[in-house]
Design a protein around this motif. Sequence first.
Motif, PDB file in Angstrom:
ATOM      1  N   GLN A  83       2.501 -14.777 -17.333  1.00 26.24           N
ATOM      2  CA  GLN A  83       2.966 -15.941 -18.094  1.00 26.24           C
ATOM      3  C   GLN A  83       1.807 -16.612 -18.839  1.00 26.24           C
ATOM      4  O   GLN A  83       1.721 -17.848 -18.919  1.00 26.24           O
ATOM      5  N   LEU A  84       0.935 -15.787 -19.382  1.00 27.30           N
ATOM      6  CA  LEU A  84      -0.201 -16.276 -20.148  1.00 27.30           C
ATOM      7  C   LEU A  84      -0.217 -15.651 -21.540  1.00 27.30           C
ATOM      8  O   LEU A  84       0.253 -14.529 -21.732  1.00 27.30           O
ATOM      9  N   LEU A  85      -0.756 -16.405 -22.503  1.00 28.07           N
ATOM     10  CA  LEU A  85      -0.954 -15.950 -23.877  1.00 28.07           C
ATOM     11  C   LEU A  85       0.346 -15.556 -24.569  1.00 28.07           C
ATOM     12  O   LEU A  85       0.366 -14.695 -25.454  1.00 28.07           O
ATOM     13  N   LEU A  86       1.429 -16.205 -24.147  1.00 33.42           N
ATOM     14  CA  LEU A  86       2.733 -15.976 -24.755  1.00 33.42           C
ATOM     15  C   LEU A  86       3.488 -17.301 -24.751  1.00 33.42           C
ATOM     16  O   LEU A  86       3.614 -17.931 -23.704  1.00 33.42           O
ATOM     17  N   LYS A  88       6.418 -20.270 -24.879  1.00 33.13           N
ATOM     18  CA  LYS A  88       7.599 -20.440 -24.037  1.00 33.13           C
ATOM     19  C   LYS A  88       8.901 -20.273 -24.808  1.00 33.13           C
ATOM     20  O   LYS A  88       9.868 -19.704 -24.303  1.00 33.13           O
ATOM     21  N   SER A  89       8.964 -20.771 -26.037  1.00 33.40           N
ATOM     22  CA  SER A  89      10.229 -20.749 -26.769  1.00 33.40           C
ATOM     23  C   SER A  89      10.490 -19.381 -27.392  1.00 33.40           C
ATOM     24  O   SER A  89       9.567 -18.629 -27.722  1.00 33.40           O
ATOM     25  N   LEU A  90      11.767 -19.057 -27.555  1.00 32.24           N
ATOM     26  CA  LEU A  90      12.168 -17.775 -28.127  1.00 32.24           C
ATOM     27  C   LEU A  90      11.609 -17.589 -29.526  1.00 32.24           C
ATOM     28  O   LEU A  90      11.095 -16.516 -29.868  1.00 32.24           O
ATOM     29  N   GLN A  91      11.691 -18.628 -30.348  1.00 30.41           N
ATOM     30  CA  GLN A  91      11.228 -18.511 -31.725  1.00 30.41           C
ATOM     31  C   GLN A  91       9.719 -18.319 -31.803  1.00 30.41           C
ATOM     32  O   GLN A  91       9.224 -17.521 -32.611  1.00 30.41           O
ATOM     33  N   GLU A  92       8.988 -19.010 -30.959  1.00 24.03           N
ATOM     34  CA  GLU A  92       7.528 -18.858 -30.960  1.00 24.03           C
ATOM     35  C   GLU A  92       7.119 -17.475 -30.468  1.00 24.03           C
ATOM     36  O   GLU A  92       6.187 -16.862 -30.999  1.00 24.03           O
ATOM     37  N   ARG A  93       7.837 -16.964 -29.470  1.00 22.55           N
ATOM     38  CA  ARG A  93       7.546 -15.606 -29.004  1.00 22.55           C
ATOM     39  C   ARG A  93       7.857 -14.580 -30.093  1.00 22.55           C
ATOM     40  O   ARG A  93       7.117 -13.613 -30.285  1.00 22.55           O
ATOM     41  N   ALA A  94       8.955 -14.798 -30.793  1.00 18.87           N
ATOM     42  CA  ALA A  94       9.326 -13.882 -31.877  1.00 18.87           C
ATOM     43  C   ALA A  94       8.234 -13.846 -32.944  1.00 18.87           C
ATOM     44  O   ALA A  94       7.942 -12.785 -33.514  1.00 18.87           O
ATOM     45  N   GLN A 150      -2.595 -22.125 -40.248  1.00 15.30           N
ATOM     46  CA  GLN A 150      -2.638 -22.424 -38.823  1.00 15.30           C
ATOM     47  C   GLN A 150      -3.864 -21.798 -38.184  1.00 15.30           C
ATOM     48  O   GLN A 150      -4.496 -20.923 -38.774  1.00 15.30           O
ATOM     49  N   GLU A 151      -4.183 -22.250 -36.999  1.00 14.90           N
ATOM     50  CA  GLU A 151      -5.429 -21.838 -36.358  1.00 14.90           C
ATOM     51  C   GLU A 151      -5.417 -20.386 -35.919  1.00 14.90           C
ATOM     52  O   GLU A 151      -6.430 -19.678 -36.037  1.00 14.90           O
ATOM     53  N   SER A 157      -1.510 -21.691 -31.037  1.00 11.88           N
ATOM     54  CA  SER A 157      -2.079 -21.225 -29.778  1.00 11.88           C
ATOM     55  C   SER A 157      -2.540 -19.783 -29.870  1.00 11.88           C
ATOM     56  O   SER A 157      -1.884 -18.936 -30.487  1.00 11.88           O
ATOM     57  N   TYR A 158      -3.660 -19.506 -29.243  1.00  4.93           N
ATOM     58  CA  TYR A 158      -4.189 -18.145 -29.095  1.00  4.93           C
ATOM     59  C   TYR A 158      -3.188 -17.325 -28.298  1.00  4.93           C
ATOM     60  O   TYR A 158      -2.678 -17.777 -27.275  1.00  4.93           O
TER      61      TYR A 158
END
Length: 205
Positions: A83-86, A88-94, A150-151, A157-158
Motif C-alpha cells: 500500500q505504498l507509492l500508489l 488511494k482513489s480510483l481516478q488517481e490510480r488510473a 505537476q511535480e 505524489s511520487y
Amino acid sequence: MIDLYTASTFNGQRVSIMLEEIGLAYTVHQIDLSKGEQRKDSFLSLNPSARIPVLVDHDTESGNAFVLTQSTAILHYLAEKTQLLLPKSLQERARVYEWMNFHAIDLGSTLFSAFYLQRLIHSRQPQAAKQLSQRIHELYYFFDQQLAEQEFLAGSSYSIADITALPAVISQEKTLTEYVHLTRWLQQLKQRPAVQRGIAVPCNS
C-alpha cells in the motif's frame, strides 16, 4: 523474504528501486545476460521467456512462493502488497497506470527499436534510426509538458509511474537537457537515497 533475479537494465532497475523505496528485505541474484545465464534451466524454470526481472515472494498468505515476471506487473504487485507509492482513489490510480503504460509501451518499444537500429543495423537503416530518435524526443516532450503542470508524472505524489520511467531517463540524461521540466524531475528523483541504491543493483550487491 523476496528473491530478485535481475541485471543492470531499465526493467531490472525499476524493480530494485521499488524494493529500496518500500523497504522490503530482498536477496539479489545477478543474471549475467552476456553469458546467457537467462537461458539456463534454473532460470527458465522461473521465467520460460528468459527475461529479467523475476521476483519470487516467499511471504504470501498461502505460504507458497509467488513468482512474478514483467517489471511493471512487479511494481503493481509490490505497491498493492505494501500500500505504498500508489494513490488511494480510483481516478488517481488510473492516472498512475496511464503514465506507466505510456512509458512501458509507447516509449519502451520505440527505445528498443532505436537501440536495435542504431547499434546493430544502423549502416543499412540510417533513416529509420533517425526517425525513431526523433520519435523518442517527441514522446519525451509529452513527459515534459506533463511535468510542467505537476511535480510528478501522475500528480502531486511520487508513485510507481515515476519509477517506471526513471531508469531510461537517467540513461539518456545528456540528450534530454532541452526539456526543462523533465530535467527538474530527474534531478529531484536522483537525490533520493532509495533511487541511488536501486540503480546500483546488482553491481553493488
